[in-house]
Design a protein around this motif. Structure first.
Motif, short mmCIF file in Angstrom:
data_model
loop_
_atom_site.label_atom_id
_atom_site.label_comp_id
_atom_site.label_asym_id
_atom_site.label_seq_id
_atom_site.Cartn_x
_atom_site.Cartn_y
_atom_site.Cartn_z
N UNK A 4 0.86 -1.18 0.00
CA UNK A 4 0.00 0.00 0.00
C UNK A 4 0.90 1.23 0.00
N UNK A 5 0.91 1.94 -1.08
CA UNK A 5 1.76 3.13 -1.21
C UNK A 5 1.08 4.35 -0.58
N UNK A 6 1.86 5.14 0.13
CA UNK A 6 1.34 6.36 0.74
C UNK A 6 0.78 7.28 -0.34
N UNK A 7 1.43 7.37 -1.48
CA UNK A 7 0.95 8.25 -2.55
C UNK A 7 -0.42 7.84 -3.06
N UNK A 8 -0.77 6.55 -2.96
CA UNK A 8 -2.10 6.13 -3.39
C UNK A 8 -3.16 6.56 -2.37
N UNK A 9 -2.77 6.67 -1.12
CA UNK A 9 -3.69 7.12 -0.08
C UNK A 9 -3.83 8.64 -0.07
N UNK A 10 -2.76 9.31 -0.46
CA UNK A 10 -2.71 10.77 -0.40
C UNK A 10 -2.24 11.33 -1.74
N UNK A 35 -5.27 5.45 10.05
CA UNK A 35 -6.49 4.68 9.79
C UNK A 35 -6.32 3.69 8.64
N UNK A 36 -5.18 3.76 7.94
CA UNK A 36 -4.91 2.84 6.83
C UNK A 36 -3.93 1.73 7.22
N UNK A 37 -3.68 1.59 8.50
CA UNK A 37 -2.85 0.49 8.97
C UNK A 37 -1.37 0.77 9.10
N UNK A 38 -0.96 2.02 8.99
CA UNK A 38 0.44 2.37 9.18
C UNK A 38 0.70 2.72 10.64
N UNK A 39 1.78 2.19 11.18
CA UNK A 39 2.30 2.70 12.45
C UNK A 39 2.99 4.01 12.09
N UNK A 40 2.74 5.05 12.86
CA UNK A 40 3.29 6.36 12.54
C UNK A 40 4.34 6.74 13.58
N UNK A 88 4.47 -4.30 13.45
CA UNK A 88 3.95 -3.35 12.45
C UNK A 88 4.56 -3.62 11.08
N UNK A 89 3.72 -4.06 10.15
CA UNK A 89 4.20 -4.35 8.80
C UNK A 89 4.27 -3.10 7.93
N UNK A 90 3.56 -2.06 8.33
CA UNK A 90 3.59 -0.79 7.61
C UNK A 90 4.02 0.29 8.58
N UNK A 91 5.10 0.98 8.23
CA UNK A 91 5.63 2.04 9.10
C UNK A 91 5.82 3.29 8.26
N UNK A 128 6.90 -11.03 1.83
CA UNK A 128 7.30 -12.19 2.61
C UNK A 128 7.53 -11.86 4.08
N UNK A 129 7.84 -12.88 4.85
CA UNK A 129 8.13 -12.72 6.27
C UNK A 129 9.27 -11.73 6.46
N UNK A 130 9.08 -10.79 7.36
CA UNK A 130 10.11 -9.79 7.63
C UNK A 130 10.06 -8.57 6.75
N UNK A 131 9.29 -8.62 5.67
CA UNK A 131 9.16 -7.44 4.82
C UNK A 131 8.43 -6.33 5.57
N UNK A 132 8.80 -5.11 5.28
CA UNK A 132 8.13 -3.96 5.86
C UNK A 132 7.85 -2.96 4.75
N UNK A 133 6.71 -2.34 4.83
CA UNK A 133 6.40 -1.20 3.98
C UNK A 133 6.81 0.02 4.79
N UNK A 134 7.73 0.78 4.24
CA UNK A 134 8.28 1.93 4.96
C UNK A 134 8.34 3.11 4.00
#
Length: 151
Positions: A4-10, A35-40, A88-91, A128-134
């Motif tokens: 989930x790209x931040x640019x697609x949300x905003x 609200x989109x599942x990112x830890x901020x 947190x998979x999305x940071x 995969x396991x250990x991947x993070x969206x940052x």
């Protein structure tokens, strides 16, 4: 986990990996990401020098102290983001006052943003396991950065 790209949300934010936003949009950005599942994680206070900004980024991301003093340690710690953010998979890193560094130490700003951008690319290998969206959102006053919704 789907990416989930931040640019697609905003839509309207510019950049990739490190996106630029107007400070007036900070609350909207923070709320949308939360609200989109990112830890901020949020950098505390502006910094006019690269080392000060580096230390603030490392503190915001709960990285080891060495990451705030040594660029190689920052790079290594970002690669291990899953260690520091295990639940947190999305940071998303929010960087208010980034224009202070742009104006006070442009080469330092470019160095740090390149490290953060590279981390965005390195941390995602397909879900995969250990991947993070940052991703990082740097709030910059002036310098051609427009508020969301401005034409």
């Amino acid at each position: 986990m789907d990416r989930l790209r931040v640019a697609s949300l905003l839509p309207g934010l510019t950049g990739r990996g490190v996106l630029l936003a107007a400070p007036v949009d900070a609350d909207h950005v923070r709320r949308t990401l939360s609200t989109s599942g990112f830890a901020v994680a949020e950098v505390a206070g502006p910094a006019a020098g690269m080392r000060e900004a580096q230390a603030a980024i490392a503190r915001a991301l709960r990285l080891p102290d060495t990451a705030g003093r040594n660029l190689d340690a920052l790079v290594d710690s970002l690669r291990d983001l899953a260690t520091w953010w295990p639940d947190d998979e999305r940071v998303a890193l929010l960087w208010p006052g980034a224009e202070q560094l742009v104006e006070g130490d442009l080469p330092g700003f470019l160095t740090l943003t390149e490290i953060l951008r590279a981390a965005t690319d390195d941390l995602w290998r397909g879900g995969g396991t250990g991947d993070r969206q940052f991703e990082t959102v740097a709030f910059v006053r002036r310098h051609g950065v427009r508020a969301l919704g401005e034409a």
